[in-house]
Enzyme design. Sequence first.
Site, PDB file in Angstrom:
ATOM      1  N   LYS A 170      26.405  23.873  44.195  1.00  0.00           N
ATOM      2  CA  LYS A 170      25.748  22.793  43.441  1.00  0.00           C
ATOM      3  C   LYS A 170      25.490  21.574  44.323  1.00  0.00           C
ATOM      4  CE  LYS A 170      24.275  20.493  39.863  1.00  0.00           C
ATOM      5  NZ  LYS A 170      22.903  20.759  39.404  1.00  0.00           N
ATOM      6  N   LYS A 239      26.134  10.047  43.297  1.00  0.00           N
ATOM      7  CA  LYS A 239      27.472  10.658  43.365  1.00  0.00           C
ATOM      8  C   LYS A 239      27.373  12.042  44.025  1.00  0.00           C
ATOM      9  CE  LYS A 239      28.843  13.440  40.224  1.00  0.00           C
ATOM     10  NZ  LYS A 239      29.283  14.247  39.071  1.00  0.00           N
TER      11      LYS A 239
HETATM   12  P1  NAD Z   1      27.375  11.690  30.690  1.00  0.00           P
HETATM   13  O1  NAD Z   1      27.884  10.454  31.346  1.00  0.00           O
HETATM   14  O2  NAD Z   1      26.197  11.612  29.740  1.00  0.00           O
HETATM   15  O3  NAD Z   1      28.581  12.425  29.901  1.00  0.00           O
HETATM   16  C1  NAD Z   1      29.903  12.483  30.350  1.00  0.00           C
HETATM   17  C2  NAD Z   1      30.797  12.241  29.147  1.00  0.00           C
HETATM   18  O4  NAD Z   1      32.161  12.427  29.528  1.00  0.00           O
HETATM   19  C3  NAD Z   1      30.698  10.818  28.574  1.00  0.00           C
HETATM   20  O5  NAD Z   1      30.358  10.889  27.194  1.00  0.00           O
HETATM   21  C4  NAD Z   1      32.101  10.229  28.784  1.00  0.00           C
HETATM   22  O6  NAD Z   1      32.514   9.347  27.744  1.00  0.00           O
HETATM   23  C5  NAD Z   1      32.940  11.480  28.827  1.00  0.00           C
HETATM   24  N1  NAD Z   1      34.218  11.309  29.535  1.00  0.00           N
HETATM   25  C6  NAD Z   1      34.466  10.671  30.705  1.00  0.00           C
HETATM   26  N2  NAD Z   1      35.764  10.802  31.050  1.00  0.00           N
HETATM   27  C7  NAD Z   1      36.343  11.538  30.074  1.00  0.00           C
HETATM   28  C8  NAD Z   1      37.668  12.019  29.879  1.00  0.00           C
HETATM   29  N3  NAD Z   1      38.643  11.760  30.751  1.00  0.00           N
HETATM   30  N4  NAD Z   1      37.913  12.749  28.761  1.00  0.00           N
HETATM   31  C9  NAD Z   1      36.931  13.025  27.868  1.00  0.00           C
HETATM   32  N5  NAD Z   1      35.647  12.599  28.010  1.00  0.00           N
HETATM   33  C10 NAD Z   1      35.376  11.865  29.100  1.00  0.00           C
HETATM   34  O7  NAD Z   1      27.044  12.696  31.884  1.00  0.00           O
HETATM   35  P2  NAD Z   1      26.112  14.013  31.810  1.00  0.00           P
HETATM   36  O8  NAD Z   1      24.718  13.646  32.212  1.00  0.00           O
HETATM   37  O9  NAD Z   1      26.362  14.721  30.517  1.00  0.00           O
HETATM   38  O10 NAD Z   1      26.729  14.843  33.023  1.00  0.00           O
HETATM   39  C11 NAD Z   1      27.955  15.544  32.928  1.00  0.00           C
HETATM   40  C12 NAD Z   1      28.165  16.318  34.210  1.00  0.00           C
HETATM   41  O11 NAD Z   1      27.091  17.260  34.380  1.00  0.00           O
HETATM   42  C13 NAD Z   1      28.181  15.432  35.469  1.00  0.00           C
HETATM   43  O12 NAD Z   1      29.148  15.898  36.363  1.00  0.00           O
HETATM   44  C14 NAD Z   1      26.779  15.587  36.030  1.00  0.00           C
HETATM   45  O13 NAD Z   1      26.738  15.379  37.438  1.00  0.00           O
HETATM   46  C15 NAD Z   1      26.470  17.036  35.643  1.00  0.00           C
HETATM   47  N6  NAD Z   1      25.035  17.329  35.490  1.00  0.00           N
HETATM   48  C16 NAD Z   1      24.223  16.493  34.794  1.00  0.00           C
HETATM   49  C17 NAD Z   1      22.874  16.825  34.665  1.00  0.00           C
HETATM   50  C18 NAD Z   1      21.913  15.911  33.920  1.00  0.00           C
HETATM   51  O14 NAD Z   1      20.692  16.143  34.031  1.00  0.00           O
HETATM   52  N7  NAD Z   1      22.389  14.946  33.153  1.00  0.00           N
HETATM   53  C19 NAD Z   1      22.373  18.007  35.230  1.00  0.00           C
HETATM   54  C20 NAD Z   1      23.244  18.855  35.898  1.00  0.00           C
HETATM   55  C21 NAD Z   1      24.592  18.517  36.023  1.00  0.00           C
END
Ligand code: NAD
Length: 291
Positions: A170, A239
């Site tokens: 990734k 990140k």
């Molecule tokens: P986001 O910030 O929208 O969601 C993350 C959620 O995790 C938040 O709601 C936050 O409150 C929660 N959180 C944080 N710490 C926590 C904990 N200790 N316990 C419980 N909940 C907790 O982020 P996202 O866009 O949904 O991305 C999530 C992951 O997926 C990331 O690692 C990101 O790099 C990866 N990702 C995102 C995308 C995208 O297009 N958004 C695509 C591929 C991968």
Amino acid sequence: MPVGIIGLGNMGRGMALSLQRNGHAVLGFDLSAETRSARMAEGLAVAAALPELIRACDTIILSLPHAAAVRAVIEGPEGVLAHAALGTLVIDTTTSEPAVTRALAATLRAAGHALLDAPVSGGPKGALAGTMTMVIGGEAGDLARAMPVLEAISAKRVHVGPSGAGHVTKLVNNLLCGAHLVLLGEAMQIIETAGLDVATVFSGINAGSGRSGVSEVNLPTWIANGAFNSGFTMGLMRKDIRLAAALFAELDLTPPLAAAVAGLWAASAVDLPDGEDFNRIVTLRQAERRA
Ligand code: NAD
């Protein structure tokens, strides 16, 4: 037993809804009370506290912002090691750090549990449609056990190697995507300065060998139309590229172009705040004109 999903943000929300649509009972949790309420209003079952979810589920998906949050959910006092029934399977879809993943997988295995790293591509839209791509690290037996859950949230799954391999894959994928975006911004500046229309020129390039996922998908979907609403932010991409740079440093490698790309993404924080769409990097006009 419901499938647990910890982290109900842009990606976790879509995965939870896809699982539910495909006939799985789901129980979610998010650190943010506001997000928990919003998801309950959408019809998702949400636990009031983390241990409640962990005790209720033997398969738990993580969709968290970074490795520190993954560590907290697994090793913290409210976490998996403290509260899970023997044989719990954790599927980490977070874009996380391979070394942390390998360490957590070993700790979980020693305690009678299992961890797969299964980071995703496809954005919030793919999560909601259940059409993400997953690159998976871990043991084949754990993957076979996870398959019904993975099939409900993804269209393509590639088992790339042992624990941590999914996260290496990734990070390299996102390094390439970040490099393609920087080059697309530079190409746009060259095309504009040459007095030509970017969309027209790229209809030629996309029929040739200079094309990329970024020029074929990102350019028409989020850039040329000014939408910049992919659901993936500058903060998350910075990140990922920082983690890719940490990975090649850890491997004692100094790849010149990848290092330059990492430098440009790090420097972009001055002009583009974390909440901006990651495609905005193409709007920086970085090439100077000689006088
Ligand atoms: P986001 O910030 O929208 O969601 C993350 C959620 O995790 C938040 O709601 C936050 O409150 C929660 N959180 C944080 N710490 C926590 C904990 N200790 N316990 C419980 N909940 C907790 O982020 P996202 O866009 O949904 O991305 C999530 C992951 O997926 C990331 O690692 C990101 O790099 C990866 N990702 C995102 C995308 C995208 O297009 N958004 C695509 C591929 C991968």
